[in-house]
Design a protein around this motif. Structure first.
Motif, PDB file in Angstrom:
ATOM      1  N   LYS A   2       0.864  -1.181   0.000  1.00 49.66           N
ATOM      2  CA  LYS A   2       0.000   0.000   0.000  1.00 49.66           C
ATOM      3  C   LYS A   2       0.903   1.234   0.000  1.00 49.66           C
ATOM      4  CE  LYS A   2      -3.727  -2.293   2.526  1.00 49.66           C
ATOM      5  NZ  LYS A   2      -4.541  -2.290   3.761  1.00 49.66           N
ATOM      6  N   ILE A   3       0.795   2.040  -1.054  1.00 52.64           N
ATOM      7  CA  ILE A   3       1.735   3.149  -1.260  1.00 52.64           C
ATOM      8  C   ILE A   3       0.986   4.458  -1.449  1.00 52.64           C
ATOM      9  CG2 ILE A   3       3.605   4.031  -2.705  1.00 52.64           C
ATOM     10  CD1 ILE A   3       4.079   1.148  -3.648  1.00 52.64           C
ATOM     11  N   SER A   4       1.460   5.506  -0.797  1.00 52.84           N
ATOM     12  CA  SER A   4       0.987   6.865  -1.061  1.00 52.84           C
ATOM     13  C   SER A   4       2.096   7.631  -1.761  1.00 52.84           C
ATOM     14  CB  SER A   4       0.610   7.587   0.232  1.00 52.84           C
ATOM     15  OG  SER A   4      -0.633   7.130   0.716  1.00 52.84           O
ATOM     16  N   ASP A  28       0.589  -3.257  -6.598  1.00 52.94           N
ATOM     17  CA  ASP A  28       0.573  -2.286  -5.516  1.00 52.94           C
ATOM     18  C   ASP A  28      -0.735  -1.492  -5.528  1.00 52.94           C
ATOM     19  OD1 ASP A  28       3.356  -2.590  -4.445  1.00 52.94           O
ATOM     20  OD2 ASP A  28       3.859  -2.036  -6.492  1.00 52.94           O
ATOM     21  N   CYS A  30      -2.152   2.055  -4.883  1.00 53.01           N
ATOM     22  CA  CYS A  30      -1.555   3.398  -4.831  1.00 53.01           C
ATOM     23  C   CYS A  30      -2.595   4.490  -4.672  1.00 53.01           C
ATOM     24  CB  CYS A  30      -0.747   3.664  -6.104  1.00 53.01           C
ATOM     25  SG  CYS A  30       0.591   2.496  -6.387  1.00 53.01           S
ATOM     26  N   GLU A  31      -2.238   5.511  -3.904  1.00 50.64           N
ATOM     27  CA  GLU A  31      -2.998   6.754  -3.822  1.00 50.64           C
ATOM     28  C   GLU A  31      -2.039   7.893  -4.114  1.00 50.64           C
ATOM     29  OE1 GLU A  31      -6.749   6.854  -0.856  1.00 50.64           O
ATOM     30  OE2 GLU A  31      -4.810   6.759   0.150  1.00 50.64           O
ATOM     31  N   GLN A  54       0.064   8.912   6.934  1.00 53.78           N
ATOM     32  CA  GLN A  54       0.538   7.875   6.002  1.00 53.78           C
ATOM     33  C   GLN A  54       1.455   6.875   6.705  1.00 53.78           C
ATOM     34  OE1 GLN A  54      -1.078   8.037   3.069  1.00 53.78           O
ATOM     35  NE2 GLN A  54      -1.913   9.882   4.024  1.00 53.78           N
ATOM     36  N   ARG A  57      -0.748   4.275   8.127  1.00 52.09           N
ATOM     37  CA  ARG A  57      -1.661   3.517   7.274  1.00 52.09           C
ATOM     38  C   ARG A  57      -1.008   2.830   6.075  1.00 52.09           C
ATOM     39  NH1 ARG A  57      -5.377   5.577   4.517  1.00 52.09           N
ATOM     40  NH2 ARG A  57      -4.628   7.709   4.243  1.00 52.09           N
ATOM     41  N   LYS A  58       0.173   3.263   5.669  1.00 49.34           N
ATOM     42  CA  LYS A  58       0.752   2.773   4.427  1.00 49.34           C
ATOM     43  C   LYS A  58       2.082   2.054   4.655  1.00 49.34           C
ATOM     44  CE  LYS A  58      -2.659   4.371   2.085  1.00 49.34           C
ATOM     45  NZ  LYS A  58      -2.572   5.430   1.061  1.00 49.34           N
ATOM     46  N   GLU A  59       2.411   1.190   3.698  1.00 45.63           N
ATOM     47  CA  GLU A  59       3.675   0.448   3.760  1.00 45.63           C
ATOM     48  C   GLU A  59       4.790   1.158   3.004  1.00 45.63           C
ATOM     49  OE1 GLU A  59       2.225  -4.098   3.541  1.00 45.63           O
ATOM     50  OE2 GLU A  59       1.297  -2.734   2.087  1.00 45.63           O
TER      51      GLU A  59
END
Length: 345
Positions: A2-4, A28, A30-31, A54, A57-59
């Protein structure tokens, strides 16, 4: 992963869209966040606050902009290499993709390389073991799903290898493949790496960096209504008596009439492992010699729950053996099976 992704310029927004498209093709999620007027999500918060959210919440987080911006944004939220997400920074032309944080355990080195491939730029990896082509114990552990007992031991292993000294490499499981340069199975060496499900290493290996595979199946039987504390106490005692690392636990197994037993459900949640159950007729077909109880059979329909559940589950995982037979503790029975496993280099 999970990527921002976040950018700050029009050029960065274009690159952000390209990266999202490319990374999404690899699976992946993505946001993308960008400036007003871009096709990306608005940030709706100061960068510092956005970054903190982030981190939880994100990896992975990709900053498209100056490295200094990223450094200042992430600084308040750094916890440790086993907790921080991967952080990568690209300039808005995509010429350089810098692995900034959590290169190995978080996967930033790999993410930086993939981002560079998409942007057509150069990945910038500063991890010494990567650049010198040396064995990286933290990356090895991540790739093999191994728990690292002491994070401070990573530095000792890497430092020895980078300075040209041999490092011991030992395992309670078969090793398949050729060891990388600098690793030796003859010994003892200090420092050394030891792969085991043991909680405590002894003798000449006691100071080794312990890597633990998640390959143990915990079989549980209990009286109805036995508390979580009682079940955990029983399990803890068995693990201690048999010198088993709790991080080796992969699954908790029992009979299906216990699938909603609160104490067992809480135990599985406490260890962060799935809880699986089987009908009595399935458990009765388990192969092996098991401790037998006529009382248990009268209540459950099968002569043993914990041993049969553990071996049934481990067989579903590809095969294994019963390591610890039924251990009774105040209304709780505990058994442990270990999956067949080997170290693949």
């Amino acid at each position: 992963m999970k990527i921002s992704l976040v950018c700050f310029t029009r050029a960065g927004a274009g690159l952000c869209v390209r990266l999202m498209e490319g990374l999404s093709k690899s699976g992946d999620v993505c946001e993308g966040f960008g400036p007003e007027g871009s096709p990306l999500l608005p940030m709706n918060a100061p960068l510092k606050d956005w970054t903190g959210d982030q981190f939880e919440r994100k990896e992975g987080i990709v900053f498209i902009g100056a490295t200094g911006i990223a450094v200042r944004a992430i600084a308040p939220y750094l916890k440790g290499k086993d907790k921080d997400p991967a952080v990568v920074v690209l300039d808005d032309l995509g010429r350089f993709s810098i692995s900034l944080l959590s290169g190995h355990l978080g996967g930033a080195n790999e993410l930086a390389a993939r981002a560079a491939s998409i942007s057509g730029g150069q990945a910038v990896i500063t991890t010494a073991t990567d650049n010198h082509g040396r064995f990286a114990v933290d990356l090895f552990a991540k790739e093999h799903g191994l728990f690292i007992s002491r994070l401070d031991g990573i530095k000792d292993i890497s430092s020895s290898l980078l300075n040209g000294h041999d490092v011991g490499f030992f395992s309670d499981f078969p090793i398949e493949g050729k060891l990388p340069k600098g690793l030796c199975k003859d010994g003892p060496f200090s420092p050394s790496v030891y792969i085991s499900i043991k909680d405590r290493l002894e003798g000449e290996w006691k100071d080794s960096l312990l890597l633990v595979p998640k390959i143990a199946v915990l079989g549980i039987g209990c009286r109805k209504g036995v508390s979580f504390n009682a079940i955990k106490s029983a399990v803890d005692q068995v693990l201690f008596d048999w010198n088993i690392k709790k991080e080796s636990l992969a699954v908790c197994a029992s009979i299906d009439i216990k699938k909603e037993e609160p104490g067992i459900c809480q135990l599985a949640a406490f260890y962060g492992i799935p809880f699986v159950t089987y009908p009595a007729e399935v458990l009765s077909k388990a192969k092996g010699e098991f401790s037998s109880s006529s009382f248990v059979k009268q209540i459950t329909g099968v002569d043993n729950v914990c041993e049969r559940a553990a071996i049934t589950c481990v067989e579903e995982m590809g095969g294994g053996k019963l390591l610890i037979k039924k251990q009774p503790h105040h209304g709780v029975t505990v058994a442990l099976a270990v999956r067949d496993w080997k170290v693949e280099i």
